[in-house]
Design a protein around this motif. Structure first.
Motif, PDB file in Angstrom:
ATOM      1  N   PRO A  40      10.442 -21.316  18.936  1.00 34.73           N
ATOM      2  CA  PRO A  40       9.782 -20.225  18.205  1.00 34.73           C
ATOM      3  C   PRO A  40       9.856 -20.443  16.709  1.00 34.73           C
ATOM      4  N   LYS A  41       8.897 -19.857  15.996  1.00 34.30           N
ATOM      5  CA  LYS A  41       8.871 -19.927  14.536  1.00 34.30           C
ATOM      6  C   LYS A  41       8.970 -18.509  13.985  1.00 34.30           C
ATOM      7  N   GLY A  42      10.083 -18.248  13.304  1.00 31.93           N
ATOM      8  CA  GLY A  42      10.309 -16.933  12.717  1.00 31.93           C
ATOM      9  C   GLY A  42       9.853 -16.909  11.273  1.00 31.93           C
ATOM     10  N   VAL A  43       8.758 -16.214  10.998  1.00 33.18           N
ATOM     11  CA  VAL A  43       8.236 -16.126   9.645  1.00 33.18           C
ATOM     12  C   VAL A  43       9.136 -15.207   8.822  1.00 33.18           C
ATOM     13  N   VAL A  44       9.670 -15.748   7.736  1.00 36.60           N
ATOM     14  CA  VAL A  44      10.567 -14.985   6.866  1.00 36.60           C
ATOM     15  C   VAL A  44       9.725 -14.186   5.874  1.00 36.60           C
ATOM     16  N   LEU A  45       9.862 -12.857   5.909  1.00 39.19           N
ATOM     17  CA  LEU A  45       9.111 -11.986   5.008  1.00 39.19           C
ATOM     18  C   LEU A  45      10.087 -11.106   4.240  1.00 39.19           C
ATOM     19  N   SER A  46       9.991 -11.171   2.933  1.00 39.36           N
ATOM     20  CA  SER A  46      10.861 -10.358   2.076  1.00 39.36           C
ATOM     21  C   SER A  46      10.247  -8.978   1.854  1.00 39.36           C
ATOM     22  N   HIS A  47      11.047  -8.081   1.290  1.00 37.10           N
ATOM     23  CA  HIS A  47      10.511  -6.768   0.904  1.00 37.10           C
ATOM     24  C   HIS A  47       9.346  -6.952  -0.070  1.00 37.10           C
ATOM     25  N   ALA A  48       9.477  -7.887  -1.000  1.00 40.26           N
ATOM     26  CA  ALA A  48       8.405  -8.122  -1.974  1.00 40.26           C
ATOM     27  C   ALA A  48       7.135  -8.598  -1.292  1.00 40.26           C
ATOM     28  N   ASN A  49       7.264  -9.479  -0.301  1.00 39.97           N
ATOM     29  CA  ASN A  49       6.092  -9.939   0.447  1.00 39.97           C
ATOM     30  C   ASN A  49       5.369  -8.774   1.106  1.00 39.97           C
ATOM     31  N   LEU A  50       6.122  -7.952   1.816  1.00 34.41           N
ATOM     32  CA  LEU A  50       5.509  -6.863   2.574  1.00 34.41           C
ATOM     33  C   LEU A  50       4.858  -5.837   1.653  1.00 34.41           C
TER      34      LEU A  50
ATOM     35  N   THR B  73      10.902   2.905  -0.510  1.00 36.05           N
ATOM     36  CA  THR B  73       9.674   3.585  -0.094  1.00 36.05           C
ATOM     37  C   THR B  73       9.999   4.806   0.756  1.00 36.05           C
ATOM     38  N   LEU B  74      10.853   4.623   1.767  1.00 35.89           N
ATOM     39  CA  LEU B  74      11.227   5.757   2.615  1.00 35.89           C
ATOM     40  C   LEU B  74      11.955   6.820   1.806  1.00 35.89           C
ATOM     41  N   ASN B  75      12.861   6.420   0.947  1.00 38.64           N
ATOM     42  CA  ASN B  75      13.614   7.400   0.148  1.00 38.64           C
ATOM     43  C   ASN B  75      12.693   8.206  -0.772  1.00 38.64           C
ATOM     44  N   TRP B  76      11.654   7.570  -1.291  1.00 42.31           N
ATOM     45  CA  TRP B  76      10.696   8.289  -2.153  1.00 42.31           C
ATOM     46  C   TRP B  76      10.068   9.447  -1.386  1.00 42.31           C
ATOM     47  N   HIS B  77       9.604   9.185  -0.170  1.00 44.14           N
ATOM     48  CA  HIS B  77       8.928  10.229   0.598  1.00 44.14           C
ATOM     49  C   HIS B  77       9.909  11.311   1.045  1.00 44.14           C
ATOM     50  N   VAL B  78      11.136  10.910   1.386  1.00 44.58           N
ATOM     51  CA  VAL B  78      12.130  11.907   1.782  1.00 44.58           C
ATOM     52  C   VAL B  78      12.454  12.821   0.602  1.00 44.58           C
ATOM     53  N   ALA B  79      12.479  12.265  -0.611  1.00 46.56           N
ATOM     54  CA  ALA B  79      12.777  13.075  -1.793  1.00 46.56           C
ATOM     55  C   ALA B  79      11.611  13.970  -2.179  1.00 46.56           C
TER      56      ALA B  79
ATOM     57  N   VAL C 166      20.306  -3.970  -1.660  1.00 52.48           N
ATOM     58  CA  VAL C 166      19.093  -4.647  -1.181  1.00 52.48           C
ATOM     59  C   VAL C 166      18.115  -4.760  -2.334  1.00 52.48           C
ATOM     60  N   ASN C 167      17.576  -5.952  -2.562  1.00 54.19           N
ATOM     61  CA  ASN C 167      16.567  -6.105  -3.606  1.00 54.19           C
ATOM     62  C   ASN C 167      15.282  -6.688  -3.017  1.00 54.19           C
ATOM     63  N   ALA C 168      14.277  -6.800  -3.854  1.00 54.47           N
ATOM     64  CA  ALA C 168      12.943  -7.173  -3.389  1.00 54.47           C
ATOM     65  C   ALA C 168      12.908  -8.550  -2.761  1.00 54.47           C
ATOM     66  N   ARG C 169      13.793  -9.443  -3.186  1.00 54.28           N
ATOM     67  CA  ARG C 169      13.763 -10.821  -2.671  1.00 54.28           C
ATOM     68  C   ARG C 169      14.458 -10.967  -1.323  1.00 54.28           C
ATOM     69  N   ASP C 170      15.178  -9.947  -0.898  1.00 50.01           N
ATOM     70  CA  ASP C 170      15.893 -10.028   0.376  1.00 50.01           C
ATOM     71  C   ASP C 170      14.916  -9.999   1.547  1.00 50.01           C
TER      72      ASP C 170
ATOM     73  N   THR D 232       3.617   5.788  -2.516  1.00 44.64           N
ATOM     74  CA  THR D 232       4.801   5.212  -3.153  1.00 44.64           C
ATOM     75  C   THR D 232       4.446   4.658  -4.526  1.00 44.64           C
ATOM     76  N   PRO D 233       5.249   4.923  -5.547  1.00 37.65           N
ATOM     77  CA  PRO D 233       4.943   4.408  -6.889  1.00 37.65           C
ATOM     78  C   PRO D 233       5.209   2.914  -6.988  1.00 37.65           C
ATOM     79  N   ALA D 234       4.654   2.301  -8.022  1.00 40.56           N
ATOM     80  CA  ALA D 234       4.802   0.862  -8.220  1.00 40.56           C
ATOM     81  C   ALA D 234       6.235   0.464  -8.497  1.00 40.56           C
ATOM     82  N   THR D 235       7.081   1.424  -8.873  1.00 42.81           N
ATOM     83  CA  THR D 235       8.474   1.103  -9.172  1.00 42.81           C
ATOM     84  C   THR D 235       9.278   0.798  -7.910  1.00 42.81           C
ATOM     85  N   ALA D 236       8.768   1.207  -6.738  1.00 41.39           N
ATOM     86  CA  ALA D 236       9.475   0.920  -5.486  1.00 41.39           C
ATOM     87  C   ALA D 236       9.303  -0.553  -5.137  1.00 41.39           C
ATOM     88  N   THR D 237      10.382  -1.238  -4.871  1.00 44.90           N
ATOM     89  CA  THR D 237      10.321  -2.678  -4.589  1.00 44.90           C
ATOM     90  C   THR D 237      10.819  -3.043  -3.202  1.00 44.90           C
TER      91      THR D 237
END
Length: 954
Positions: free
Chosen positions: A291-301, A124-130, A273-277, A114-119
């Motif tokens: 329970p403790k639900g760790v919030v992880l954004s697209h940017a984090n992952l 990421t999935l769309n890049w590989h499908v294309a 959907v953006n990177a901060r979501d 995946t290129p660095a432009t994917a956020t």
């Protein structure tokens, strides 16, 4: 042992089976006294206390004793020895089930990560499908066939169908979607379907036994309530219990399946959907406590996946083999989402496939030439101890280049033992990667350098136990502590070790591990209390203990009371609450602790409960009821239940359970012993605790005293030196005064300074370029004290514009350069070259700046272009120890020792002749100097992902 009557040929099998079980139960509970009488209808959980790892061992022994292959599902579904007997009588001989398919290589074709432009993950999935829609993405491992596969196109199509169904069910953007599915295509469709529909996936681990389905769901109601998921995607068996769930959960609108969702028609309304979501809620608890639900954004992952990929040099040619559960961050993010991002295939099997036949994992690596794979420590230990020679015939592990060992404490015994056991099968020591991470950092945080192999630190036991000081142990030390290096922080991340007041500690001092970086969570979902306690002035608290040596982290234990057993998190408070309310247990007098188990390579769950019962039958009944309560909470019994006399469960004055002290009592073997010895041990522990607090207080006072004393001496000397610099007529005189004052400061603070390589300096009067690493404000002072030459420090122009400091620096020969204006920078370069031609020496800090984080940063080219232009030699100088004494974000100095190593001169003229081009010569010169400094500065390479140019051998 009492056998329930069986007839005919079954009798011998029953006798042998019960003998195997009796042997195992006695091994699991050594020294417990009389064990319960059991028969073919006893419960494996509550009567015999067999947890998941014990079941693995039991089935392995049964198969070896009877030379048979038992059904894989038996591992989870067997309730009694009679269930095992029925399966055993129907089992096939082991030879019939041991065939391994021929080795097959994955023919994939070219691909791009995946290129660095994917956020986002969706991009990421769309890049590989294309780009390569039909490239193999996931293969589901089968012993005797190639198994089912998923391409990127198929993943997208299946996820789209689920997404349409979710929107048809009324899912709104940013709502949670709970997913409780086993490893299979439906899981992947559900996860990405939730994302495509605008929802937030919430993975929850699926039930292992359908007979305990309702209890399993009840254990997860707290998670479903916290995330407020309106939709729950699961297996059809759970759908039958939808009414029970909806009665308890106001937010839950529907319990559905992938098949039901995929049957919906319509079109997808694509969300913005953006990177901060938020891309994922990763829950750190799987049971009934809060329970403790760790919030992880697209940017984090994506930041974490990219950083891990850079650390291991991932390419689409890699193959990842995994048996890890997809509700766990290591399996979900590290294995699956990492393979998605970098376009390498994932060969996956359910956790049960590995636990029932550990050789499957290694066979899959052999068969598909796996290059990457990971497991908690217990997985490596299971393979090391349980597999027999016949399980390994023809095995080839030579393709395995990264064997990640994390998610629980990494055992040096497991590391050494696994390497030794599997070296004959092609496994290389440098392939073992002990790593460190946590859900709050997405998954990964520290990785070792590629190709080095594991590094184990031997430290003296007594200073570490008393003071937390990791002093290296000598070779003759008969009983050292051993800790495994987990590497340096991933690119872009930072780690620090601090005391209880969040002050950073020096190397080899144990403290609390904190971190920051782009992978760090923003907090816990709908839990402001725990979120506040997580953050410490921008740094996140891991809850773990450790120390740092040469920029690498050694994890030594946990501050929090979390028990990590076979890679799974268990919170003791809820177990204690449930057990403390059982009739026969003193109210509120129970403790749950994790005790290291070298045999299994993980922790044992030990429950200690106070009771006044003395009758053996009543005590065994109480043990069974305690194990039933534990099983209802976490899905399996405790490894050991200790019934102790009143007073055994130690508490603080405010009533909190002192688990560390109770663990020490258990490990010393005094819980359950006569009351007198228990009280003696309690007094000893209390005195030891008071002594430890006293030592910590003395250490804190010493550090404060050192800092105050050091600044006082500096405050007295600084005005005198400044006046001398301003008044003395010659440059040499000013330098002599500075050198003398700095050496006096070093002597008065008793700071050792070791200088190596002064003989490498050119003759007096000959110009050269001195290039040094930069770690602290102390660096310039150290160079002045250590090197008997007058030099012109090359400094940033901002310092020269300071009226007092700039004037003083000018008086000692400093040269100022502009960092931000290219035209002025070129003029500065020409001016510095002229200074070198006139015979003066210039000193550069080639990194340009420094930070608190250990590590050698990339070098700027200014020093090297100047050297190439003038032909003067370059002297590389490595500074070591200054960062630990005074870090970049603090003015609190600490005691320490400093070393200065001068390398041999690099002949610039010869290098230019070989390069043939000034630009290439500057690059070669930079890389050669940096390599020599890296060798001696004692810090990791923060530019390790960048391929370097060929250097010059020292």
């Amino acid at each position: 042992m009492n056998e329930t009557a069986v007839k005919g040929p079954e009798r011998d099998a029953a006798e042998h089976l019960l003998a195997v079980l009796d042997e195992l139960v006695h091994e699991l509970h050594p020294g417990r006294g009389p064990l319960p009488i059991f028969d073919l209808d006893s419960s494996l959980d509550t009567d015999l206390g067999l947890d998941s790892l014990s079941r693995v061992e039991l089935l392995s022994r049964i198969e070896r004793r009877f030379e048979a292959v038992l059904p894989e599902r038996l591992f989870a579904e067997a309730e009694t020895p009679r269930d095992l007997l029925r399966a055993l009588l129907r089992a096939v001989p082991s030879e019939a089930g041991s065939a391994i398919a021929d080795i097959s290589k994955l023919t994939l074709g070219a691909a791009e990560p995946t290129p660095a432009t994917a956020t986002t993950l969706i991009q990421t999935l769309n890049w590989h499908v294309a780009r390569h829609p039909d490239r193999l993405h996931i293969r589901f491992y089968q012993d005797d066939s190639e198994g089912e596969t998923l391409s990127y196109r198929q993943l997208k199509a299946g996820a789209m169908a689920v997404a349409i169904g979710l929107q048809a069910q009324g899912l709104q953007p940013a709502q949670a979607v709970a997913i409780m599915l086993p490893t299979g295509a439906d899981y992947f469709f559900a996860f990405f379907g939730a994302l495509l529909a605008g929802g937030i996936p919430v993975p929850i681990y699926p039930p292992t036994r359908l007979s305990q389905l309702e209890e399993h769901l009840i254990r997860h109601i707290a998670i479903l309530a916290n995330c407020a998921a309106p939709l729950f995607i699961t297996v059809p068996e759970v759908q039958a219990l939808a009414g029970m769930l909806q009665d308890r959960l106001v937010s839950l609108q529907a319990v559905t399946s992938v098949a039901d969702l995929s049957a919906s028609s319509g079109e997808l309304v694509e969300p913005q959907v953006n990177a901060r979501d938020t891309a994922l809620l990763q829950y750190t608890s799987g049971s009934t406590g809060k329970p403790k639900g760790v919030v992880l954004s697209h940017a984090n992952l994506i930041a974490n996946i990219r950083a891990m990929g850079a650390a291991v040099n991932s390419t689409p040619d890699d193959v990842f083999v995994s048996w890890l559960p997809l509700y766990h961050d290591m399996g979900l993010i590290g294995a699956w989402l990492g393979s998605l991002y970098f376009a390498f295939p994932l060969v996956i099997m359910p956790p049960m496939s590995f636990l029932s036949r550990p050789q499957r994992w290694l066979r899959a690596i052999h068969r598909y030439r796996g290059t990457l794979s990971s497991a908690p420590n217990f997985g490596y230990e299971l393979c090391r101890r349980r597999l027999e020679p016949r399980d390994l015939e023809g095995l080839d592990l030579s393709s395995w280049r990264c064997a990640f060992n994390g998610a629980e404490t990494v055992s040096p015994e497991t590391i050494d033992g696994f390497i030794e056991r599997f070296r004959p099968f092609g496994f290389q020591a440098q392939a073992m990667w002990p790593v460190y991470g946590l859900a709050e950092s997405s998954v990964g945080l520290a990785f070792p350098p590629a190709g080095r192999g594991p590094l184990i630190d031997r430290v003296r036991r007594e200073p570490f136990a008393r003071l937390g000081r990791a002093i290296p142990a000598g070779e003759s030390d008969p009983n050292p502590l051993r800790f495994v290096a987990c590497g340096a922080p991933l690119p872009g991340h930072q780690i620090r070790v601090v005391d209880d007041r969040d002050r950073e500690l020096p190397d080899r001092q144990q403290g609390n591990i904190q971190f920051l970086g782009p992978s760090a969570t923003s907090g816990y979902f709908r839990d402001s209390e725990h979120t506040r306690s997580l953050f410490h002035g921008g740094w996140l608290d891991t809850g773990d203990l450790g120390y740092v040596v040469d920029g690498e982290l050694y994890v030594t234990g946990r501050i929090k009371d979390l028990i990590i057993r076979a890679g799974r998190n268990i919170h003791p408070q809820e177990i204690e609450q449930a057990v403390g309310g059982i009739e026969g247990v003193r109210q509120g007098s129970a403790a749950a602790v994790g005790v290291r188990n070298p045999e299994a390579g993980t922790e044992r769950l030990v429950v200690i409960a106070e009771t006044r019962l003395h009758d053996p039958l009543q005590r065994e009944d109480l043990r069974a009821r305690i194990n039933t309560a534990v099983s209802e909470l976490i899905g399996e019994p405790a490894d050991e239940v200790v019934l102790a006399p009143p007073g055994a469960v130690l508490k603080t004055s405010s009533g909190k359970v002192r688990r560390a002290a109770i663990r020490a009592l258990y490990e010393n073997g005094v819980i359950g012993r006569p009351r007198g010895r228990l009280w003696t041990e309690r007094i000893r522990l209390r005195l030891a605790g008071l002594a430890a607090r006293g030592r910590r207080l003395r250490g804190r006072l010493f550090e404060l005293g050192f800092a105050a004393y050091g600044w006082a001496i500096f405050g007295l000397l600084a005005p005198l030196v400044w006046s001398a610099v301003m008044l003395l007529p010659t440059l040499d005189a000013r330098w002599r005064v500075m050198r003398a004052a700095i050496r006096l400061l070093r002597a008065l603070t008793r700071t050792p300074l070791r200088v190596v390589g002064l003989e490498n300096l050119p003759k007096p009067g000959e110009a050269f370029v001195l290039v040094s690493n930069h770690a602290s404000y102390l660096d310039a002072y150290v160079l002045i004290a250590a090197i008997p030459r007058t030099m012109g420090f090359v400094a940033k122009a901002e310092l020269g514009r300071d009226k007092r400091l700039g004037l003083a620096l000018t008086r000692i020969g400093a040269e100022f350069v502009e960092r931000f204006e290219a035209e002025k920078g070129a003029d500065d370069a020409r001016r510095l070259a002229g200074i070198l031609r006139r015979g003066r020496t210039l000193a550069y800090f080639a990194e340009g700046t420094f930070t608190r984080m250990p590590g050698l940063r990339p070098f700027h080219l200014g020093a090297f272009t100047a050297a190439v232009e003038t032909g003067v030699p370059v002297i590389p100088v490595a500074l070591r120890g200054t960062r630990a004494m005074l870090r970049g974000d603090t003015w609190f100095p600490r005691p320490g020792a400093i070393a200065v190593t001068l390398g041999k001169p690099i002949d610039t003229t010869a290098l230019c002749a070989s390069a043939g081009d000034p630009w290439q010569a500057s690059l070669l010169l930079r890389d050669a100097a940096r390599a020599r400094i890296l060798r001696h500065c004692g810090e990791p390479d923060l530019e390790r992902a960048r391929p370097s140019s060929p250097g010059i051998a020292e």
